[in-house]
Motif scaffolding. Structure first.
Motif, short mmCIF file in Angstrom:
data_model
loop_
_atom_site.label_atom_id
_atom_site.label_comp_id
_atom_site.label_asym_id
_atom_site.label_seq_id
_atom_site.Cartn_x
_atom_site.Cartn_y
_atom_site.Cartn_z
N CYS A 30 0.88 -1.17 0.00
CA CYS A 30 0.00 0.00 0.00
C CYS A 30 0.91 1.22 0.00
O CYS A 30 1.56 1.52 0.99
CB CYS A 30 -0.90 -0.01 1.23
SG CYS A 30 -2.04 1.36 1.29
N SER A 32 0.89 4.27 0.37
CA SER A 32 0.82 5.34 1.37
C SER A 32 1.52 4.95 2.66
O SER A 32 1.77 5.80 3.50
CB SER A 32 -0.65 5.67 1.66
OG SER A 32 -1.34 4.50 2.04
N LYS A 58 -1.33 9.20 9.03
CA LYS A 58 -1.98 8.69 7.82
C LYS A 58 -3.24 7.88 8.16
O LYS A 58 -4.24 7.96 7.46
CB LYS A 58 -0.99 7.83 7.03
CG LYS A 58 0.05 8.68 6.31
CD LYS A 58 1.16 7.84 5.73
CE LYS A 58 2.19 8.76 5.10
NZ LYS A 58 3.41 8.06 4.68
N LEU A 59 -3.17 7.13 9.25
CA LEU A 59 -4.36 6.39 9.67
C LEU A 59 -5.51 7.33 10.01
O LEU A 59 -6.67 7.08 9.65
CB LEU A 59 -4.04 5.51 10.88
CG LEU A 59 -3.21 4.25 10.65
CD1 LEU A 59 -3.06 3.48 11.96
CD2 LEU A 59 -3.84 3.35 9.61
N PHE A 62 -7.04 8.45 6.88
CA PHE A 62 -7.93 7.44 6.31
C PHE A 62 -9.28 7.45 7.01
O PHE A 62 -10.33 7.35 6.37
CB PHE A 62 -7.31 6.04 6.44
CG PHE A 62 -6.20 5.78 5.46
CD1 PHE A 62 -6.26 6.22 4.15
CD2 PHE A 62 -5.08 5.06 5.85
CE1 PHE A 62 -5.24 5.97 3.25
CE2 PHE A 62 -4.06 4.80 4.96
CZ PHE A 62 -4.14 5.25 3.66
N SER A 65 -11.27 10.25 5.83
CA SER A 65 -11.67 10.11 4.43
C SER A 65 -12.80 9.10 4.22
O SER A 65 -13.38 9.04 3.14
CB SER A 65 -10.47 9.69 3.58
OG SER A 65 -9.49 10.72 3.57
N THR A 66 -13.13 8.32 5.25
CA THR A 66 -14.24 7.37 5.10
C THR A 66 -15.60 8.07 5.01
O THR A 66 -16.60 7.42 4.68
CB THR A 66 -14.28 6.37 6.28
OG1 THR A 66 -14.41 7.09 7.51
CG2 THR A 66 -13.04 5.51 6.30
N THR A 73 -12.70 7.91 -2.97
CA THR A 73 -11.89 8.29 -1.80
C THR A 73 -12.26 7.43 -0.60
O THR A 73 -11.39 6.96 0.14
CB THR A 73 -12.10 9.77 -1.47
OG1 THR A 73 -11.72 10.56 -2.60
CG2 THR A 73 -11.27 10.19 -0.26
N ARG A 74 -13.55 7.21 -0.38
CA ARG A 74 -13.99 6.36 0.73
C ARG A 74 -13.45 4.95 0.57
O ARG A 74 -12.97 4.34 1.53
CB ARG A 74 -15.52 6.34 0.82
CG ARG A 74 -16.16 7.67 1.19
CD ARG A 74 -17.61 7.49 1.61
NE ARG A 74 -18.43 6.85 0.60
CZ ARG A 74 -19.07 7.47 -0.38
NH1 ARG A 74 -18.98 8.80 -0.48
NH2 ARG A 74 -19.82 6.81 -1.25
N ALA A 77 -9.82 4.84 1.44
CA ALA A 77 -9.62 4.96 2.89
C ALA A 77 -9.91 3.63 3.59
O ALA A 77 -9.16 3.21 4.48
CB ALA A 77 -10.52 6.06 3.44
N GLY A 80 -7.07 1.31 2.88
CA GLY A 80 -5.89 1.69 3.65
C GLY A 80 -5.97 1.20 5.09
O GLY A 80 -5.00 0.67 5.65
N LEU A 81 -7.13 1.35 5.70
CA LEU A 81 -7.34 0.89 7.07
C LEU A 81 -7.27 -0.64 7.14
O LEU A 81 -6.71 -1.20 8.09
CB LEU A 81 -8.70 1.37 7.59
CG LEU A 81 -8.80 2.87 7.90
CD1 LEU A 81 -10.25 3.25 8.18
CD2 LEU A 81 -7.92 3.25 9.09
#
Length: 425
Positions: A30, A32, A58-59, A62, A65-66, A73-74, A77, A80-81
């Protein structure tokens, strides 16, 4: 309220560690995360602190961004999580933001479409895995369970979302459900799905499209997972009701459904014999004939890969049904070894691996909850230099594994003999 969960303990904060076998480097998949990981690898304590701060920043991004207006974008995010939770122990960070993350998952499940709902359902499982079996995960699940069930039973809902929910609901129930009656109700939800794939009374198979068949397969997998925490009395009723009917799924046109049905039958036989060593099944001969045919399937209309995969699985299933055998497998992580020595343990291991993926070895090393599930004891945190020094020769390992196998067999027999009713679970 009657508790049905195994005593898997409370989760404590476990810090990530660095060694050659840990899956923490998978974060680099990932993009990021890649810079924070590389910084931690290069420097000392100062660099590690900086990397940790960057990672948490960054977390937080994320999580924010949810709730973005953009579905893309959601989705990013959520992914990423998911990557972070699959490859690191984040108990303290997540515990402080548990309700915020739960609200985000709820919103994405209700308002999202397809892939976003799938990602949100998976994230819910990873959240429970991080929090462990206790009040925190119970509260998360109480919020999300009604939404899961609504999606699961809604024939008009996105099929990908329903497939994902069928898988996530099973594992979340295993980890976080605190009422045996609710476990039974959830199992019935799964039964209402996979039984639709049964062959009809005249022997013909219902016409089911591949996507719906996958939904039914996922439901059967989750149902089988929850079998592993059923009491002896529950199991007797399930055997009476379902064992005569499950072999009908072996006639499905879907190779994955046939395989999952076979493994579930093997699991049921193992559980039945553990509680009643002299267990007998009236249609045992017919079942063995059917399993033997699948283990030697030469049907020209089936793909070669499907036949090869099916034959391998059904040879093991046939041995389980005929002789009670299981093909043991050893999982290596760090300096430790774990044996997958039963259908119960295999179904449980596969369920967790479904969500943490390549991070499974890392979680086996560092996640207190998962270590409790597999009876591994407290985490052993060592660095790579210590790990190399502790490596043992192949011959020594063979002797150790042989002794451990004998001890394990005795211990498992004693445990199964003591399998009791709901209160113990």
């Amino acid at each position: 309220m009657t508790s049905c969960k195994m005593n898997w303990g409370q989760h404590g904060a476990v810090q990530p560690f660095s060694d050659e076998d840990a899956s923490i480097e998978t974060l680099s998949h990932c993009s990021s995360f890649s810079d924070s990981t590389s910084v931690a690898d290069e420097g000392g304590d100062g660099s590690e602190d900086t990397a940790q701060e960057d990672f948490q920043y960054k977390l937080k991004g994320f999580i924010d961004s949810t709730v973005d207006k953009s579905a893309k974008t959601r989705q990013g995010a959520l992914d990423g999580l998911k990557t972070a939770m699959a490859t690191r122990i984040l108990y303290e960070f997540i515990s402080e933001r548990r309700m915020t993350i739960t609200d985000s998952i709820e919103r994405c499940l209700k308002k999202g479409k397809g892939e976003e709902q799938r990602a949100a359902a998976s994230l819910a499982c990873l959240l429970c895995i991080q929090l462990g079996s206790g009040i925190e995960s119970e509260e998360v699940f109480k919020t999300l369970k009604p939404i899961f069930k609504n999606i699961l039973v809604d024939g008009s809902a996105n099929i990908q979302a329903r497939q994902a929910v069928a898988t996530s609901l099973g594992l979340c129930t295993l980890v976080a459900e605190d009422d045996v009656l609710d476990v039974q109700a959830t199992m019935e939800c799964f039964e209402n799905l996979f039984t639709r794939s049964y062959a009809r009374a005249d022997g013909t198979c219902p016409s089911i499209n591949p996507q719906t068949s996958q939904l039914h397969t996922n439901a059967l997998l989750s149902w089988a997972l929850l079998l592993t925490i059923c009491s002896a009395n529950q199991l007797k009723e399930i055997l009476r009701k379902h064992l005569p009917k499950l072999p009908k799924l072996l006639e499905s046109e879907d190779v994955n459904m046939r395989i999952v049905a076979g493994e579930t039958i093997a699991l049921l036989f193992e559980l039945a014999r553990d509680t009643e060593p002299e267990f007998e099944f009236e249609e045992w001969d017919q079942l063995c004939i059917k399993l033997s045919a699948l283990a030697t399937d030469c049907n020209k209309h089936r793909a070669k890969n499907d036949k090869r995969k099916q034959r391998s699985v059904f040879r093991d299933v046939l041995k389980a049904v005929e002789d009670g055998d299981f093909q043991s497998e050893t999982i290596r992580f760090g300096t430790e070894r774990m044996s997958i020595d039963s259908w119960v343990r295999k179904r449980t291991y596969d369920a967790f691996r479904e969500f943490v993926g390549s991070g499974m070895n890392y979680h086996l090393q560092a996640n207190e909850f998962i270590r409790d599930v597999f009876e591994l004891g407290p985490p052993i945190l060592v660095d790579s230099a210590t790990m190399k020094a502790m490596k043992i020769s192949r011959f020594e390992r063979h002797l150790h594994n042989s002794a451990a196998f004998k001890a394990r067999t005795k211990a498992r027999s004693k445990f199964r003999d003591k399998r009791v009713d709901v209160g113990e679970f």
